[in-house]
Design a protein around this motif. Sequence first.
Motif, PDB file in Angstrom:
ATOM      1  N   GLU A 133      -1.258   7.429  33.438  1.00 42.42           N
ATOM      2  CA  GLU A 133      -1.567   6.999  34.170  1.00 42.42           C
ATOM      3  C   GLU A 133      -3.093   7.172  34.500  1.00 42.42           C
ATOM      4  N   GLU A 136      -5.878   7.327  32.288  1.00 32.71           N
ATOM      5  CA  GLU A 136      -6.006   6.412  31.991  1.00 32.71           C
ATOM      6  C   GLU A 136      -7.506   5.184  32.494  1.00 32.71           C
ATOM      7  N   TYR A 140     -10.935   5.867  30.696  1.00 29.36           N
ATOM      8  CA  TYR A 140     -10.784   5.305  30.056  1.00 29.36           C
ATOM      9  C   TYR A 140     -11.099   3.527  30.699  1.00 29.36           C
ATOM     10  N   ASP A 141     -11.021   3.252  32.347  1.00 29.59           N
ATOM     11  CA  ASP A 141     -11.995   2.428  32.998  1.00 29.59           C
ATOM     12  C   ASP A 141     -13.369   1.946  33.084  1.00 29.59           C
ATOM     13  N   PHE A 152     -10.033  10.599  26.305  1.00 29.66           N
ATOM     14  CA  PHE A 152      -8.570   9.722  26.895  1.00 29.66           C
ATOM     15  C   PHE A 152      -8.359   9.676  25.300  1.00 29.66           C
ATOM     16  N   ALA A 156      -4.760   8.910  24.722  1.00 28.34           N
ATOM     17  CA  ALA A 156      -3.705   8.181  24.276  1.00 28.34           C
ATOM     18  C   ALA A 156      -3.303   8.714  22.691  1.00 28.34           C
ATOM     19  N   PHE A 173      -0.843   2.460  24.084  1.00 27.40           N
ATOM     20  CA  PHE A 173      -1.695   3.365  23.764  1.00 27.40           C
ATOM     21  C   PHE A 173      -1.829   3.998  22.400  1.00 27.40           C
ATOM     22  N   PHE A 176      -5.734   1.274  22.222  1.00 26.19           N
ATOM     23  CA  PHE A 176      -6.635   2.075  23.253  1.00 26.19           C
ATOM     24  C   PHE A 176      -6.783   3.486  21.991  1.00 26.19           C
TER      25      PHE A 176
END
Length: 321
Positions: A133, A136, A140-141, A152, A156, A173, A176
């Motif tokens: 979490e 991410e 990745y945000d 990331f 993933a 994921f 992703f």
Amino acid sequence: MTRKAFTAIVLSLLALAACRSNRTASEPSAPVRPFKMVEIPSLIDSQEAFNEFLLDHFWDNVLDTSKKGFRSDSLYIAGIEKGEFEQAFSNYTLVLDNNPIQNAYKAMEKLFGKAELYNRADTSSNLYTSLVEIAERYLYDPNSPVRNEEYFLACAKSASASERLSEVERMKFAHFAGRCSLNRPGTQAADFVFTDKDGRNRSLYSIKADHTVLFFSNPGCTACKAIIETLNNSEKVGSMLDSGELAVVNVYIDEDVAAWRSYMPIYSEKWYNGYDANLVVRSEDLYDARAIPSLYLLDRDKKVILKDAPEEKLFAALEKL
């Protein structure tokens, strides 16, 4: 990372750990612990060896499977206060950046593999899911200043096959991972055709320069305008554009071409400015432009150096060219 910076990190972690001493007696009885930094061997006498050691051993004390049964809930991650754990992860992104990207990717693979093993040894721990979490959000945000899809990607791939996550989460994921696999650093950037204001078509690969900034932008985008101003105000960038060492390819990949044309006075005439007339960048998944602006740095052969980089990292890289 310098030893001075490392010392600063250690002191910040110790300060966070000290705050834990104020816990009340009403808290659960499961043990807690501070984030304990690894000791640096005295034999390490070079910056490269220092960075490499931290990359490989930063999480050793956390992921020791002989130490388990710690408090794991909304406030603690495997016994470590959530804020303290997140600060450690933030510090680790600096360690990743101070090593070759291939080594950083392998270190992230090892980190999530070891986290999975820790959770198998301590099934009540929330370490693996919390780490996923946090990764991410940090990596990745689109709004994260330390985002890095290459780092990331390791997370993933691990999460897409993890028994700790639900089938729906694994599918998320896996998606992703597929997106992060597009245009990875060290690979050839996907070629495409764009159209300039005079209706002439050019391909990305037709642009000849030692380095190319690929800039996906939108008219009216505040962040895009700030990037445009920074590039235009940089003497180094201006000099490289004039000499042909650098090219800026600024492309609009959405549908409102009239809005794009109205924004033409904002764009530098030294750049290659165009729009994706056939909308292939998005429809054919050539690039994962999840948010605009999106910046890439390419070498002479159009190999990716930086992918969807935060603007600060791009500007720093340009200054070093």
